[in-house]
Design a protein around this motif. Structure first.
Motif: not given
Length: 373
Positions: A193-201, A250-258
């Motif tokens: 979690r950040g102020e401008r976005c939330v990185l989630r599945r 191999r990696g981790i992928y996130w959707a950046a959400a408002d």
């Protein structure tokens, strides 16, 4: 061959009996069982009775289909079934299923491990290899196989047949001398979690945002490998294939959400994670409506921080994070610099762009030792 009894801590594997019929019916009428297996549809009490009273005993007599009930070690209540389909050359294919009420507790992993120990033991079946297969998308089955040490060999088109239709399938193998533990990581996707976005599945509901972003001319220009035209099927395929990257270690992928609407505004990945060298590479795109808001910079910082946290504390414990951008992509370069990366070098004419031309590729890196907690 007579059925065996295999104690396994909180569960016991034992022969089926008549009072399991109601449990078999419950398991096989569950929507998940119906979706991923070949049980009849609709499944009736008569099917369950025929399975317990006829199919299972016949399999043991013929030494072809060896099914055991998974039962609670205390109450002896039926929880599910594990089976082995034997070939005539020291091999078998494992199958398994659980009632919905006991899923997610590690019950099946425990049961399958016990069956595998018996299957490979010289005092048991003395098998050389056991195979596992599942329809693509059956992640619970794949996770059990992964936990038991199966090596997923790949995806086979049209491997699985159910109710007259073919489906793509995964196939895995485990040999008698292989460890019964995972051979590679399966990366979880923590919410950051950040102020401008939330990185989630990613979710399937993110398809419209992915479609818009990846059809955008700017995205298409800098990401030369994107399909053209970019379709709904391509967007859904991208989202659903991210778990393959997690499962393959191999990696981790996130959707950046408002943070306010939860709408997808970007895609961020930590790719090519190498635990041997302690490194990984960040890649991303941002939805055109979210550009210029600091989303990419904040998301990149969140990922670097997660990479820096020791594994025992829930992070990745990486040593080095890299990032690459085309020479002409000054916006992406500014993201790297604002996120604390240093320019490390240039690969000449290394990046193919959407118009078919090639641009130099600027490399950036950041040592996680430089990250302030």
């Amino acid at each position: 061959m007579d059925p065996v009894r295999l104690p396994a801590g909180p569960v016991v594997l034992r022969p089926h009996r008549d009072d399991d019929i109601a449990g078999v019916l419950d398991q096989c009428t569950d929507p998940e069982t119906q979706a991923w297996t070949t049980v009849p549809s609709p499944y009736t009490a008569a099917h369950a009775a025929q399975y317990v009273r006829d199919a299972v005993p016949a399999g043991w007599r013929e030494e072809s289909y060896l099914a055991l009930a998974v039962a609670d070690a205390r109450s002896d209540d039926f929880l599910g079934t594990v089976d082995l389909r034997l070939d005539e050359a020291g091999g078998a294919e494992v199958g398994f299923g659980l009632r919905r009420s006991v899923r997610g507790r590690g019950v099946m992993t425990t049961a399958v491990r016990a069956v595998l120990e018996w299957a490979f033991a010289s005092a048991g079946l003395d098998l050389d290899v056991v195979h596992w297969r599942a329809q693509v998308g059956n992640w619970p089955s794949r996770k059990v196989a992964w936990r038991c040490g199966f090596r997923v060999e790949g995806t086979v088109r049209g491997l699985c047949v159910a109710r007259g239709r073919r489906y793509d399938g995964w196939i895995g193998s485990l040999r008698s001398g292989d460890p019964r533990e995972p051979g590679t990581p399966w990366y979880p996707v923590p919410t950051l979690r950040g102020e401008r976005c939330v990185l989630r599945r990613f979710r399937d509901t993110d398809v419209p945002a992915v479609l818009t972003a990846c059809s955008d001319p700017v995205t298409q220009h800098w990401l030369g490998a994107l399909p053209r035209p970019y379709t709904v099927a391509a967007a859904l395929g991208y989202i659903q294939s991210r778990e393959e990257e997690h499962a393959g270690g191999r990696g981790i992928y996130w959707a950046a959400a408002d943070p306010d609407t939860d709408e997808c505004v970007g895609s961020f990945g930590l790719m090519d994670i190498d635990q041997t060298t302690g490194s990984g590479e960040i890649g991303y795109w941002v939805h055109p409506d979210a550009r210029g808001r600091g989303v990419a910079t904040e998301a990149t910082r969140l990922i670097v921080r997660h990479a820096a946290v020791p594994a025992e504390d829930g992070g990745l414990g990486l040593r080095l994070v890299t990032l690459r951008a085309a020479t002409g992509n000054t916006a992406s370069q500014r993201v790297a610099e604002r996120a604390g990366f240093r320019r490390a070098g240039v690969w000449r004419a290394a990046e193919r762009l959407g118009d078919g031309s090639f641009d130099d590729l600027v490399g950036y890196d950041r040592l996680t030792a430089e990250v302030t907690p």
